[in-house]
Design a protein around this motif. Sequence first.
Motif, PDB file in Angstrom:
ATOM      1  N   ASN A   1       0.833  -1.202   0.000  1.00 24.57           N
ATOM      2  CA  ASN A   1       0.000   0.000   0.000  1.00 24.57           C
ATOM      3  C   ASN A   1       0.870   1.257   0.000  1.00 24.57           C
ATOM      4  O   ASN A   1       0.588   2.219  -0.730  1.00 24.57           O
ATOM      5  CB  ASN A   1      -0.923  -0.004   1.214  1.00 24.57           C
ATOM      6  CG  ASN A   1      -1.955  -1.111   1.150  1.00 24.57           C
ATOM      7  OD1 ASN A   1      -2.327  -1.561   0.064  1.00 24.57           O
ATOM      8  ND2 ASN A   1      -2.436  -1.567   2.294  1.00 24.57           N
TER       9      ASN A   1
ATOM     10  N   TYR B   1       4.131   9.982  -9.316  1.00 25.71           N
ATOM     11  CA  TYR B   1       3.564  10.154 -10.653  1.00 25.71           C
ATOM     12  C   TYR B   1       2.873  11.500 -10.776  1.00 25.71           C
ATOM     13  O   TYR B   1       2.987  12.181 -11.803  1.00 25.71           O
ATOM     14  CB  TYR B   1       2.579   9.028 -10.952  1.00 25.71           C
ATOM     15  CG  TYR B   1       1.931   9.133 -12.299  1.00 25.71           C
ATOM     16  CD1 TYR B   1       2.633   8.811 -13.450  1.00 25.71           C
ATOM     17  CD2 TYR B   1       0.606   9.569 -12.423  1.00 25.71           C
ATOM     18  CE1 TYR B   1       2.045   8.916 -14.701  1.00 25.71           C
ATOM     19  CE2 TYR B   1       0.009   9.686 -13.665  1.00 25.71           C
ATOM     20  CZ  TYR B   1       0.731   9.357 -14.804  1.00 25.71           C
ATOM     21  OH  TYR B   1       0.153   9.476 -16.028  1.00 25.71           O
ATOM     22  N   ALA B   2       2.133  11.895  -9.715  1.00 25.72           N
ATOM     23  CA  ALA B   2       1.455  13.191  -9.749  1.00 25.72           C
ATOM     24  C   ALA B   2       2.473  14.322  -9.841  1.00 25.72           C
ATOM     25  O   ALA B   2       2.307  15.265 -10.634  1.00 25.72           O
ATOM     26  CB  ALA B   2       0.584  13.346  -8.506  1.00 25.72           C
ATOM     27  N   LYS B   3       3.545  14.257  -9.034  1.00 30.99           N
ATOM     28  CA  LYS B   3       4.581  15.272  -9.096  1.00 30.99           C
ATOM     29  C   LYS B   3       5.250  15.298 -10.467  1.00 30.99           C
ATOM     30  O   LYS B   3       5.490  16.357 -11.059  1.00 30.99           O
ATOM     31  CB  LYS B   3       5.620  15.033  -8.012  1.00 30.99           C
ATOM     32  CG  LYS B   3       5.109  15.289  -6.602  1.00 30.99           C
ATOM     33  CD  LYS B   3       6.203  15.061  -5.576  1.00 30.99           C
ATOM     34  CE  LYS B   3       5.702  15.330  -4.164  1.00 30.99           C
ATOM     35  NZ  LYS B   3       6.766  15.093  -3.147  1.00 30.99           N
TER      36      LYS B   3
ATOM     37  N   LYS C   1       3.862   1.493  -1.101  1.00 28.65           N
ATOM     38  CA  LYS C   1       4.492   1.569  -2.418  1.00 28.65           C
ATOM     39  C   LYS C   1       3.527   2.174  -3.441  1.00 28.65           C
ATOM     40  O   LYS C   1       3.920   3.020  -4.254  1.00 28.65           O
ATOM     41  CB  LYS C   1       4.927   0.171  -2.854  1.00 28.65           C
ATOM     42  CG  LYS C   1       5.509   0.094  -4.259  1.00 28.65           C
ATOM     43  CD  LYS C   1       5.983  -1.322  -4.523  1.00 28.65           C
ATOM     44  CE  LYS C   1       6.446  -1.483  -5.972  1.00 28.65           C
ATOM     45  NZ  LYS C   1       5.304  -1.443  -6.914  1.00 28.65           N
ATOM     46  N   THR C   2       2.260   1.736  -3.385  1.00 30.62           N
ATOM     47  CA  THR C   2       1.272   2.272  -4.315  1.00 30.62           C
ATOM     48  C   THR C   2       1.066   3.767  -4.087  1.00 30.62           C
ATOM     49  O   THR C   2       1.010   4.554  -5.046  1.00 30.62           O
ATOM     50  CB  THR C   2      -0.060   1.526  -4.143  1.00 30.62           C
ATOM     51  OG1 THR C   2       0.146   0.115  -4.356  1.00 30.62           O
ATOM     52  CG2 THR C   2      -1.088   2.020  -5.139  1.00 30.62           C
ATOM     53  N   GLU C   3       0.949   4.174  -2.814  1.00 31.35           N
ATOM     54  CA  GLU C   3       0.785   5.590  -2.498  1.00 31.35           C
ATOM     55  C   GLU C   3       1.999   6.403  -2.945  1.00 31.35           C
ATOM     56  O   GLU C   3       1.865   7.499  -3.499  1.00 31.35           O
ATOM     57  CB  GLU C   3       0.557   5.767  -0.996  1.00 31.35           C
ATOM     58  CG  GLU C   3      -0.769   5.168  -0.502  1.00 31.35           C
ATOM     59  CD  GLU C   3      -0.905   5.271   1.004  1.00 31.35           C
ATOM     60  OE1 GLU C   3       0.041   5.778   1.649  1.00 31.35           O
ATOM     61  OE2 GLU C   3      -1.948   4.837   1.535  1.00 31.35           O
TER      62      GLU C   3
ATOM     63  N   GLU D   1       4.143   5.649  -5.314  1.00 27.95           N
ATOM     64  CA  GLU D   1       4.169   5.722  -6.774  1.00 27.95           C
ATOM     65  C   GLU D   1       3.150   6.725  -7.300  1.00 27.95           C
ATOM     66  O   GLU D   1       3.425   7.471  -8.249  1.00 27.95           O
ATOM     67  CB  GLU D   1       3.909   4.335  -7.371  1.00 27.95           C
ATOM     68  CG  GLU D   1       5.058   3.353  -7.169  1.00 27.95           C
ATOM     69  CD  GLU D   1       4.734   1.975  -7.712  1.00 27.95           C
ATOM     70  OE1 GLU D   1       3.545   1.742  -8.050  1.00 27.95           O
ATOM     71  OE2 GLU D   1       5.654   1.144  -7.806  1.00 27.95           O
ATOM     72  N   SER D   2       1.949   6.751  -6.661  1.00 30.71           N
ATOM     73  CA  SER D   2       0.930   7.698  -7.095  1.00 30.71           C
ATOM     74  C   SER D   2       1.394   9.133  -6.875  1.00 30.71           C
ATOM     75  O   SER D   2       1.218  10.006  -7.737  1.00 30.71           O
ATOM     76  CB  SER D   2      -0.380   7.436  -6.340  1.00 30.71           C
ATOM     77  OG  SER D   2      -0.858   6.121  -6.593  1.00 30.71           O
ATOM     78  N   ALA D   3       1.989   9.387  -5.681  1.00 30.89           N
ATOM     79  CA  ALA D   3       2.473  10.735  -5.382  1.00 30.89           C
ATOM     80  C   ALA D   3       3.588  11.134  -6.341  1.00 30.89           C
ATOM     81  O   ALA D   3       3.604  12.254  -6.877  1.00 30.89           O
ATOM     82  CB  ALA D   3       2.956  10.796  -3.930  1.00 30.89           C
TER      83      ALA D   3
END
Length: 261
Positions: free
Chosen positions: A170, A180-182, A172-174, A176-178
């Motif tokens: 979880n 990716y957004a940056k 790792k997913t968070e 990666e999402s952060a």
Amino acid sequence: METPRHSCLKLVLPKPSEPKKTEPIFVKATWFDTRFDLSITDGLDAWDCQASEEEVIERAAQWDQPVSEYIELAERYLGFQQPGSVYKFTDAGDGNRRLSWTFEKEGTKLEWRWKCRPSPDRKKTTSGILDFLLDANIRLSEEVVSKTKSFERMKLEAEKCLAQSERFNNEKTEFESAIYAKFLGVLNTKKAKLRDLRDQLAKQDAAGKFAQEDEESAEKTETFDEEMSDDAKSKEETVDAGTSKAVPRSNAGGRKRITRK
């Protein structure tokens, strides 16, 4: 000094006196490198078989086997009941019994037999076998308890590891999402800057093109003016030349007319 090995085998065999009925017997064996001892009981009676080193060497020679191989094969068949082997415990007269079992070697079915004599103290022999079984049962029970505890600990650790793995996943997913957004924000900013630079370059190119066209137009205008001036001068020279030539012709004509008079 060699350390003996122990085993106990339960067999359910036909009763010698009543072949249609079966009876369980327990065969306790003590194994050495070159000999072995057997203690057998059916719960009421008991028998002993002490295979001396000389007897084992003789039997092994009869079967063209090393002593170690003979002991190993006997221990395999009397330590655990082997499927396909036929076990017998038959009457050999005078209270003696004959223990036998079959095995296959190179496609040939063979049989080994050992004669067992009545135990001089059947109660002692029977109690010795029972004590061995009880001790073995206690050891197995303790081992089962120990293995069960170990299994429970491993299960608990596995559950902890699973929960930790899910948490890491979880996170790792968070992450990666952060990231990716940056990255997407930075990428869009870079794209906007590139578009601005492209527009500025396009404007600069257009301005340079217009300036070049103006210069070319001015040069063409100057050239045209110069050509026009050259043409005008050329015409004036032509007119002057024509005028100067016409005057002498007129004078000459006048002289001729005067002469005729």
